[in-house]
Design a protein around this motif. Sequence first.
Motif, PDB file in Angstrom:
ATOM      1  N   TYR A 206       9.675  16.369  -4.080  1.00 24.23           N
ATOM      2  CA  TYR A 206       8.361  15.756  -4.213  1.00 24.23           C
ATOM      3  C   TYR A 206       8.241  14.923  -5.493  1.00 24.23           C
ATOM      4  O   TYR A 206       7.658  13.837  -5.489  1.00 24.23           O
ATOM      5  N   SER A 207       8.760  15.440  -6.590  1.00 22.70           N
ATOM      6  CA  SER A 207       8.653  14.683  -7.841  1.00 22.70           C
ATOM      7  C   SER A 207       9.456  13.389  -7.758  1.00 22.70           C
ATOM      8  O   SER A 207       9.006  12.344  -8.234  1.00 22.70           O
ATOM      9  N   ARG A 208      10.617  13.442  -7.147  1.00 25.03           N
ATOM     10  CA  ARG A 208      11.411  12.224  -6.970  1.00 25.03           C
ATOM     11  C   ARG A 208      10.717  11.248  -6.041  1.00 25.03           C
ATOM     12  O   ARG A 208      10.742  10.029  -6.259  1.00 25.03           O
ATOM     13  N   GLY A 209      10.101  11.795  -4.986  1.00 25.95           N
ATOM     14  CA  GLY A 209       9.349  10.917  -4.089  1.00 25.95           C
ATOM     15  C   GLY A 209       8.211  10.223  -4.810  1.00 25.95           C
ATOM     16  O   GLY A 209       7.963   9.028  -4.621  1.00 25.95           O
ATOM     17  N   GLY A 210       7.500  10.971  -5.658  1.00 25.95           N
ATOM     18  CA  GLY A 210       6.403  10.370  -6.429  1.00 25.95           C
ATOM     19  C   GLY A 210       6.895   9.298  -7.376  1.00 25.95           C
ATOM     20  O   GLY A 210       6.291   8.224  -7.490  1.00 25.95           O
ATOM     21  N   ILE A 211       7.999   9.584  -8.061  1.00 28.53           N
ATOM     22  CA  ILE A 211       8.557   8.588  -8.982  1.00 28.53           C
ATOM     23  C   ILE A 211       8.979   7.339  -8.208  1.00 28.53           C
ATOM     24  O   ILE A 211       8.744   6.212  -8.651  1.00 28.53           O
ATOM     25  N   GLY A 212       9.580   7.542  -7.029  1.00 29.07           N
ATOM     26  CA  GLY A 212       9.980   6.401  -6.201  1.00 29.07           C
ATOM     27  C   GLY A 212       8.798   5.544  -5.791  1.00 29.07           C
ATOM     28  O   GLY A 212       8.865   4.309  -5.810  1.00 29.07           O
ATOM     29  N   MET A 213       7.693   6.189  -5.435  1.00 26.94           N
ATOM     30  CA  MET A 213       6.502   5.431  -5.040  1.00 26.94           C
ATOM     31  C   MET A 213       5.923   4.662  -6.227  1.00 26.94           C
ATOM     32  O   MET A 213       5.430   3.549  -6.077  1.00 26.94           O
ATOM     33  N   ALA A 214       6.000   5.281  -7.402  1.00 23.97           N
ATOM     34  CA  ALA A 214       5.523   4.576  -8.596  1.00 23.97           C
ATOM     35  C   ALA A 214       6.411   3.374  -8.901  1.00 23.97           C
ATOM     36  O   ALA A 214       5.915   2.288  -9.254  1.00 23.97           O
ATOM     37  N   TYR A 215       7.731   3.539  -8.745  1.00 23.37           N
ATOM     38  CA  TYR A 215       8.651   2.419  -8.939  1.00 23.37           C
ATOM     39  C   TYR A 215       8.338   1.286  -7.962  1.00 23.37           C
ATOM     40  O   TYR A 215       8.374   0.096  -8.324  1.00 23.37           O
ATOM     41  N   ALA A 216       8.046   1.659  -6.705  1.00 14.12           N
ATOM     42  CA  ALA A 216       7.719   0.630  -5.709  1.00 14.12           C
ATOM     43  C   ALA A 216       6.465  -0.133  -6.114  1.00 14.12           C
ATOM     44  O   ALA A 216       6.372  -1.350  -5.897  1.00 14.12           O
ATOM     45  N   ARG A 217       5.526   0.570  -6.722  1.00 18.07           N
ATOM     46  CA  ARG A 217       4.270  -0.073  -7.119  1.00 18.07           C
ATOM     47  C   ARG A 217       4.488  -1.133  -8.205  1.00 18.07           C
ATOM     48  O   ARG A 217       3.788  -2.144  -8.239  1.00 18.07           O
ATOM     49  N   ILE A 218       5.471  -0.905  -9.083  1.00 18.66           N
ATOM     50  CA  ILE A 218       5.683  -1.861 -10.187  1.00 18.66           C
ATOM     51  C   ILE A 218       6.877  -2.770  -9.931  1.00 18.66           C
ATOM     52  O   ILE A 218       7.366  -3.453 -10.838  1.00 18.66           O
ATOM     53  N   GLY A 219       7.370  -2.792  -8.677  1.00 18.47           N
ATOM     54  CA  GLY A 219       8.394  -3.762  -8.303  1.00 18.47           C
ATOM     55  C   GLY A 219       9.823  -3.351  -8.564  1.00 18.47           C
ATOM     56  O   GLY A 219      10.746  -4.169  -8.405  1.00 18.47           O
ATOM     57  N   LYS A 220      10.075  -2.103  -8.955  1.00 19.95           N
ATOM     58  CA  LYS A 220      11.445  -1.628  -9.148  1.00 19.95           C
ATOM     59  C   LYS A 220      11.966  -1.110  -7.807  1.00 19.95           C
ATOM     60  O   LYS A 220      12.136   0.085  -7.575  1.00 19.95           O
TER      61      LYS A 220
END
Length: 422
Positions: A206-220
């Motif tokens: 879950y924590s990795r999924g959250g970090i991934g979604m945050a990365y997607a939000r800022i274009g990474k």
Amino acid sequence: MFNRKAYTLLTLFICFILSEVYAQDQKIADSLVHTLGEKTLSDTAKLNLLSRLSFNEMRDLKKGLQYAEELISLSEQTGNKKYLGIGYFLEGTKKRSLGNLAEALEAYIKSAVIARETHQSAAEGKRYIAIADIYSLGNNHTNSKDYYNKAIRILRQSNDSISLASALLNAGDEFLKTNKVDSALLFFEESKVIFDKVNYLSGKCYSRGGIGMAYARIGKNNLAEKTMNEAIRLLEEKQDYYPICVYLTSMADVYLNKGDNQAALNYILRSLRLAEQFGLKEQVADASLKLTEFYEKAGNLPKAFTYYKKHITYRDSVNNIQSVLNMADQRTNFEVSQKQAEVNLLNQEKRNQKNLVVSLVFILGLTIIIVGILLRNNQHKQKAYRILNLQKQATDEQRIKAENALDKLQATQKQLIHSAKM
């Protein structure tokens, strides 16, 4: 931003039911179901079994809800408060996954009240996370952040690192939902550190999924794709489909940013199929809205309209106006009951203090009376001693006078006798 409460305390509760079991696993439910009908089970063993079955049943949410309701019933019959609180929590979790938010909130509040009444501070903190999640789903960000803060504050004082990490994880999601990506990443990273340290698989996913979604939000996009695919792969092994649906929809955003529309469409459709298969109303609504946006941009308005109607149907089945009103009322009632409990406690303390003062005054008065009696008795004794001394002195004086008179009389007699002889 799509609602992503994929881990509404699903990672927490079993950890204090059985020390050897720390996360949801459908295989556990499948392996235990045949033992439920055994007549030799004690009440405690059956309570434990029902809690594990409900917790781990992810393939059939209605069956998981049935186990939770049986757990509540048996807990009430046997007067077991611990499992009653667990039962209400599990009931809330299943109803929340099925989209019945108002009923889920009601169950979570009941479980929080029990934790508060039985002085289980860590359990109370966990249940505040669940309450916060419901408010987050209802877009009531003020209430949501309030309960996350309460949960984190309580759990930082406990030894339950998994629960603390889960509270941080869900609070991070709330920040992501309100477009505060930097704050979300801070909370996700702190939760990841804790989950990695204790090697807690669900939390790591879950924590990795959250970090991934945050990365997607800022274009990474590359980092987002890598972390979310890793989370999806691990969650598929566990048959934990709610977060998988969330991450699949988010992965569509990554591929849309890359310009790969076909791959994006495949991810959305896959998310929708899984959500429909497992009755996940929130994710059906989210995936349908994403398809609406996709087909609208592609110029296919009939399909866009079809999916939009589907989105509205499922969205309203989860977040209708009456549910929102009920949730607001339940928060008010819950906090009023908490305040009333505090007032009752304060009044009881005042009554105790008053009783203590009255007791002290009574004891002081009684002490004064006893001391007065003792002093008066002592005075009477002293007076009696003085009278006795005076009487003794008078008696001694009379005795001495009598003895002197007798001596004189004897002397006179002797003289008379002597004269007579001469």
